[in-house]
Design a protein around this motif. Structure first.
Motif, short mmCIF file in Angstrom:
data_model
loop_
_atom_site.label_atom_id
_atom_site.label_comp_id
_atom_site.label_asym_id
_atom_site.label_seq_id
_atom_site.Cartn_x
_atom_site.Cartn_y
_atom_site.Cartn_z
N TYR A 3 67.49 -3.08 60.08
CA TYR A 3 67.14 -4.15 60.90
C TYR A 3 68.20 -4.42 61.91
O TYR A 3 69.46 -4.07 61.32
CB TYR A 3 66.76 -5.39 60.01
N CYS A 29 64.07 -10.65 58.63
CA CYS A 29 64.49 -9.46 59.05
C CYS A 29 63.92 -9.21 60.50
O CYS A 29 62.65 -8.83 60.61
CB CYS A 29 63.90 -8.17 57.96
N ILE A 30 64.99 -8.97 61.48
CA ILE A 30 64.44 -8.86 62.58
C ILE A 30 64.73 -7.35 63.40
O ILE A 30 65.69 -7.06 63.16
CB ILE A 30 65.52 -9.81 63.61
N GLY A 34 63.08 -7.96 68.68
CA GLY A 34 63.51 -9.27 68.78
C GLY A 34 62.35 -9.98 67.90
O GLY A 34 62.16 -11.28 67.64
N ILE A 36 60.20 -10.63 64.25
CA ILE A 36 60.29 -10.56 62.90
C ILE A 36 59.33 -9.58 62.36
O ILE A 36 58.25 -9.42 62.35
CB ILE A 36 59.77 -12.15 62.37
N GLU A 37 60.11 -8.50 61.44
CA GLU A 37 59.55 -7.61 60.90
C GLU A 37 59.16 -7.60 59.30
O GLU A 37 57.93 -7.48 58.97
CB GLU A 37 60.29 -6.43 60.74
N TRP A 401 61.46 -13.77 66.90
CA TRP A 401 62.45 -14.75 66.30
C TRP A 401 63.10 -15.64 67.18
O TRP A 401 64.07 -15.41 67.81
CB TRP A 401 63.38 -13.62 65.73
N GLN A 444 63.94 -14.36 70.82
CA GLN A 444 63.61 -13.00 70.92
C GLN A 444 64.92 -12.12 70.11
O GLN A 444 65.10 -11.18 70.67
CB GLN A 444 63.39 -12.56 72.21
N GLY A 445 65.32 -12.71 69.10
CA GLY A 445 66.29 -12.07 68.35
C GLY A 445 67.92 -12.33 69.01
O GLY A 445 68.76 -11.71 68.62
#
Length: 451
Positions: A3, A29-30, A34, A36-37, A401, A444-445
């Motif tokens: 990640y 987990c990103i 960006g 969210i996985e 995110w 976006q992370g």
């Protein structure tokens, strides 16, 4: 388990318009895009293994005690140039306010140096207040409107930006209007193409928005042409609809139809449309909004000044209309969506209870109008994402995110938390957070604000 970023902490997010979900001490987990996985709860077998892998690395972020994640806010109605006049002359009638302050200010955005100064500041200010996505009205000036999109891209905010169209020579001041209808349409198309190209290199996305200011400022030809451009390029659409007694009556007199029906006839109501205010929608208008997927931007602070009524937001939402929340700078004085969440709850209570003490309580208000803090929070986050048809406003897999890190322990803005349940903590955050409590903002992370 590769990640880009991993975050550990407790988050609050809308499960629905009624329920706030609490994600306690989870791992978020990103991915490199960006998004969210995965969200991993402490009881999951992967939980400790993932901590062991990432702990101590630069891309592992663990919240301290008293800190929490909230989704970034989605502001569905901002007049970016009006930041220069925010907090000014709100005691005036709307027409005086527009002609004495607003139109003169907006006309100055032909000066790109002035536009840059104001737009840099408003985007930065909204990010600092936790607004990760904003739906902006710019001005009639194509170059300055493109500049606003570029500033959003540079600062990391997800900006949906509209070059405003005001082409009716009889309804707009001579110093602030489009040169003519064809110029307005040509420049709108050029603006759309430029922003779409910019978005290809912007991680969080920037989006062009077809933006007739409202029906009274536009000719029939412009409204028809804007509807065609929105269809051609599949853009978002924004305008004002039935904001006040005057605006609602003006359109009815002009077309012998309501504002909503008239907008629909020009191709301006669809699933990517957001109409601000909408206080005076009639029953058939509400049904039309629900059928077309058109959203309402509820602007509770500015409505108190200029709309002549309180939006029956609970009734409209119950009929299937998407609702987002808007600050309406500068008809609303505050850049904070927290203030607008709070006002939306207060206004709904006033609508339900009524405000005229000369009337008996049974006749004083509109029943079943109140909304909860949970619903108001939903409008500012998940509801805003749904209004814009974007995967934002929730902390869950396959969403961006976009988050705020809230610190409840800041000495100068400490929240009164004493053995509270987590839901009580959530309510205290929404009612009492000030900008200094917003320690970080991510879009976006990417971290786009910290203090």
């Amino acid at each position: 388990m590769n990640y880009t970023e991993v975050f550990k902490g407790t988050a609050f997010t809308s499960d629905s318009s009624k329920v706030v979900r609490i994600l306690t001490d989870c791992l978020f987990c990103i991915g490199s895009d960006g998004m969210i996985e995965k969200i991993i709860a402490p009881e999951n077998d992967e939980y400790q293994a993932l901590i062991d892998i990432y702990q101590g690395k630069d891309n592992y972020h663990c919240l301290a005690d008293g800190q929490y994640f909230l989704p970034g806010f989605v502001d569905t109605h901002v007049h970016a140039p009006q930041w220069a006049q925010s907090g000014t002359a709100l005691d005036l009638p709307l027409s005086d306010w527009l002609n004495t302050y607003t139109f003169p200010i907006e006309s100055k955005f032909s000066d790109l140096h002035f536009a840059n100064e104001v737009y840099e500041d408003v985007v930065q200010t909204l990010l600092a207040n936790g607004t990760t996505t904003a739906l902006y009205f710019a001005t009639i000036h194509k170059e300055a409107s493109i500049l606003l999109a570029e500033i959003c891209a540079k600062q990391g905010q997800r900006g949906l930006v509209g070059k405003v169209v005001m082409d009716d020579l009889t309804q707009n001041p001579s110093y602030y209007r489009d040169e003519d209808t064809q110029t307005a349409l040509d420049e709108t198309e050029e603006f759309i193409l430029t922003v779409k190209e910019l978005s290809k290199t912007t991680k969080q996305g920037v989006y062009p928005v077809v933006t007739p200011r409202f029906i009274p400022s536009c000719t029939d030809e412009a409204l028809k042409g804007l509807g065609a451009l929105a269809a051609k390029y599949d853009t978002h659409i924004q305008s004002h609809c039935s904001e006040s007694d005057w605006a609602h009556a003006f359109v009815k007199e002009r077309f012998n139809k309501s504002d909503a029906v008239s907008l629909h006839n020009f191709g301006l109501l669809q699933s990517k449309s957001v109409m601000a205010h909408c206080n005076f929608l009639e029953d058939e208008d509400v049904e039309l909004f629900a059928e077309t997927g058109t959203a309402i931007s509820h602007c509770p602070i500015s409505n108190a000044y200029f709309a002549n009524s309180v939006l029956p937001v609970a009734h409209f939402h119950a009929k299937g209309v998407d609702i987002g929340l808007g600050s309406d700078l500068s008809g609303g004085f505050s850049p904070s969506m927290y203030d607008n969440i709070r006002q939306s709850v207060m206004s709904s209570r006033m609508l339900e209870d009524g405000v005229n003490p000369a009337l008996p309580s049974t006749r004083r208000g509109l029943g079943h109008s109140r909304i909860t803090i949970n619903k108001a929070f939903y409008f500012a986050t998940a509801g805003g994402g749904e209004s814009l048809s974007l995967p934002i406003g929730r902390i869950e897999p396959n969403y961006a995110w976009d988050v705020q890190v809230i610190d409840t322990t800041i000495k100068t803005a400490k929240l009164p938390i004493f053995n509270d349940t987590l839901h009580d903590v959530f309510e205290k955050i929404i009612y009492q957070v000030r900008p200094e409590n917003i320690r970080e903002v991510w879009v976006q992370g990417q971290k786009v604000h910290s203090r």
